[in-house]
Design a protein around this motif. Structure first.
Motif, PDB file in Angstrom:
ATOM      1  N   LYS A   6     -34.734  -2.571   4.524  1.00 16.06           N
ATOM      2  CA  LYS A   6     -33.282  -2.506   4.581  1.00 16.06           C
ATOM      3  C   LYS A   6     -32.719  -3.586   5.511  1.00 16.06           C
ATOM      4  CE  LYS A   6     -32.960   2.427   3.649  1.00 16.06           C
ATOM      5  NZ  LYS A   6     -32.572   3.722   4.187  1.00 16.06           N
ATOM      6  N   ILE A   7     -33.366  -3.807   6.637  1.00 16.77           N
ATOM      7  CA  ILE A   7     -32.926  -4.838   7.576  1.00 16.77           C
ATOM      8  C   ILE A   7     -33.050  -6.211   6.929  1.00 16.77           C
ATOM      9  CG2 ILE A   7     -33.384  -5.908   9.814  1.00 16.77           C
ATOM     10  CD1 ILE A   7     -32.055  -3.051   9.813  1.00 16.77           C
ATOM     11  N   TYR A   8     -34.107  -6.412   6.175  1.00 22.43           N
ATOM     12  CA  TYR A   8     -34.285  -7.667   5.455  1.00 22.43           C
ATOM     13  C   TYR A   8     -33.123  -7.895   4.495  1.00 22.43           C
ATOM     14  CZ  TYR A   8     -36.076 -11.028   2.087  1.00 22.43           C
ATOM     15  OH  TYR A   8     -36.208 -12.107   1.256  1.00 22.43           O
ATOM     16  N   ILE A   9     -32.698  -6.858   3.815  1.00 27.39           N
ATOM     17  CA  ILE A   9     -31.578  -6.962   2.874  1.00 27.39           C
ATOM     18  C   ILE A   9     -30.288  -7.309   3.617  1.00 27.39           C
ATOM     19  CG2 ILE A   9     -30.102  -5.652   1.285  1.00 27.39           C
ATOM     20  CD1 ILE A   9     -32.657  -4.184   0.388  1.00 27.39           C
ATOM     21  N   VAL A  10     -30.054  -6.669   4.751  1.00 29.39           N
ATOM     22  CA  VAL A  10     -28.855  -6.954   5.547  1.00 29.39           C
ATOM     23  C   VAL A  10     -28.846  -8.425   5.955  1.00 29.39           C
ATOM     24  CG1 VAL A  10     -27.681  -6.490   7.742  1.00 29.39           C
ATOM     25  CG2 VAL A  10     -28.561  -4.591   6.375  1.00 29.39           C
ATOM     26  N   ILE A  14     -26.139 -11.375   4.677  1.00 33.53           N
ATOM     27  CA  ILE A  14     -25.341 -12.134   5.644  1.00 33.53           C
ATOM     28  C   ILE A  14     -25.609 -13.631   5.489  1.00 33.53           C
ATOM     29  CG2 ILE A  14     -25.025 -12.635   8.100  1.00 33.53           C
ATOM     30  CD1 ILE A  14     -25.413  -9.600   8.574  1.00 33.53           C
ATOM     31  N   ASN A  15     -26.878 -13.995   5.366  1.00 33.33           N
ATOM     32  CA  ASN A  15     -27.227 -15.409   5.200  1.00 33.33           C
ATOM     33  C   ASN A  15     -26.665 -15.991   3.905  1.00 33.33           C
ATOM     34  OD1 ASN A  15     -28.595 -15.509   7.623  1.00 33.33           O
ATOM     35  ND2 ASN A  15     -30.577 -15.047   6.713  1.00 33.33           N
ATOM     36  N   ALA A  16     -26.464 -15.136   2.904  1.00 32.93           N
ATOM     37  CA  ALA A  16     -25.907 -15.586   1.625  1.00 32.93           C
ATOM     38  C   ALA A  16     -24.377 -15.617   1.648  1.00 32.93           C
ATOM     39  CB  ALA A  16     -26.395 -14.684   0.500  1.00 32.93           C
ATOM     40  N   GLY A  17     -23.779 -15.204   2.780  1.00 34.71           N
ATOM     41  CA  GLY A  17     -22.333 -15.274   2.919  1.00 34.71           C
ATOM     42  C   GLY A  17     -21.581 -13.986   2.675  1.00 34.71           C
ATOM     43  N   ALA A  18     -22.267 -12.865   2.675  1.00 31.32           N
ATOM     44  CA  ALA A  18     -21.588 -11.580   2.472  1.00 31.32           C
ATOM     45  C   ALA A  18     -20.564 -11.338   3.583  1.00 31.32           C
ATOM     46  CB  ALA A  18     -22.612 -10.444   2.453  1.00 31.32           C
ATOM     47  N   GLU A  42     -30.580  -1.304  14.385  1.00 33.07           N
ATOM     48  CA  GLU A  42     -30.865  -2.699  14.081  1.00 33.07           C
ATOM     49  C   GLU A  42     -29.800  -3.304  13.166  1.00 33.07           C
ATOM     50  OE1 GLU A  42     -32.887  -6.229  14.577  1.00 33.07           O
ATOM     51  OE2 GLU A  42     -33.225  -4.330  15.584  1.00 33.07           O
ATOM     52  N   ALA A  43     -29.409  -2.612  12.117  1.00 29.95           N
ATOM     53  CA  ALA A  43     -28.393  -3.134  11.198  1.00 29.95           C
ATOM     54  C   ALA A  43     -27.060  -3.318  11.914  1.00 29.95           C
ATOM     55  CB  ALA A  43     -28.237  -2.219   9.990  1.00 29.95           C
ATOM     56  N   ALA A  50     -23.216 -10.994  13.795  1.00 32.09           N
ATOM     57  CA  ALA A  50     -22.652 -11.808  12.711  1.00 32.09           C
ATOM     58  C   ALA A  50     -21.122 -11.792  12.700  1.00 32.09           C
ATOM     59  CB  ALA A  50     -23.189 -11.323  11.368  1.00 32.09           C
ATOM     60  N   GLY A  51     -20.516 -11.035  13.611  1.00 34.15           N
ATOM     61  CA  GLY A  51     -19.063 -11.048  13.731  1.00 34.15           C
ATOM     62  C   GLY A  51     -18.315  -9.893  13.108  1.00 34.15           C
ATOM     63  N   ALA A  52     -18.982  -8.795  12.842  1.00 40.90           N
ATOM     64  CA  ALA A  52     -18.295  -7.633  12.269  1.00 40.90           C
ATOM     65  C   ALA A  52     -17.208  -7.141  13.225  1.00 40.90           C
ATOM     66  CB  ALA A  52     -19.297  -6.510  11.999  1.00 40.90           C
ATOM     67  N   ASP A  53     -16.103  -6.698  12.663  1.00 44.71           N
ATOM     68  CA  ASP A  53     -14.982  -6.196  13.456  1.00 44.71           C
ATOM     69  C   ASP A  53     -15.364  -4.868  14.100  1.00 44.71           C
ATOM     70  OD1 ASP A  53     -12.585  -5.400  14.542  1.00 44.71           O
ATOM     71  OD2 ASP A  53     -11.481  -5.416  12.660  1.00 44.71           O
ATOM     72  N   LYS A  54     -15.469  -4.894  15.416  1.00 50.70           N
ATOM     73  CA  LYS A  54     -15.900  -3.707  16.155  1.00 50.70           C
ATOM     74  C   LYS A  54     -14.771  -2.707  16.373  1.00 50.70           C
ATOM     75  CE  LYS A  54     -17.514  -6.378  19.463  1.00 50.70           C
ATOM     76  NZ  LYS A  54     -17.466  -7.755  19.026  1.00 50.70           N
TER      77      LYS A  54
END
Length: 90
Positions: A6-10, A14-18, A42-43, A50-54
């Protein structure tokens, strides 16, 4: 092993621009999902980096308030708590 996948998918998304601030049709942010649906943080840590709005509220609660119910990680909780407006009270 399943959690690592799951962490790999996250990371891959993100690396693909999600959009790390995407929301579902009910208004729940990706960060809220990470806090609510994962027993590890971890996620959430990856999304925060990555800059998610906290401060993105969902159902009247800030992300740190969902931590109270679902995870026990003081680093993530403190990061999210400190991001919430100081004038907000339970």
């Amino acid at each position: 092993m399943r959690g690592c996948y799951k962490i790999y998918i996250v990371r891959t998304l993100i690396n693909a621009g999600a959009d790390v601030n995407a929301r579902d049709r009910d208004g729940a942010s990706v960060l809220v999902y990470a806090v609510r649906n994962n027993r590890t943080t971890e996620a959430a840590k990856i999304l925060i980096t990555a800059g998610a709005d906290k401060t993105a509220k969902y159902s009247g609660r800030y992300p740190y308030q969902w931590c109270n119910y679902y995870i026990d990680d003081t680093d993530v909780y403190t990061t999210l708590y400190n991001a919430a407006p100081s004038s907000y009270y339970w």
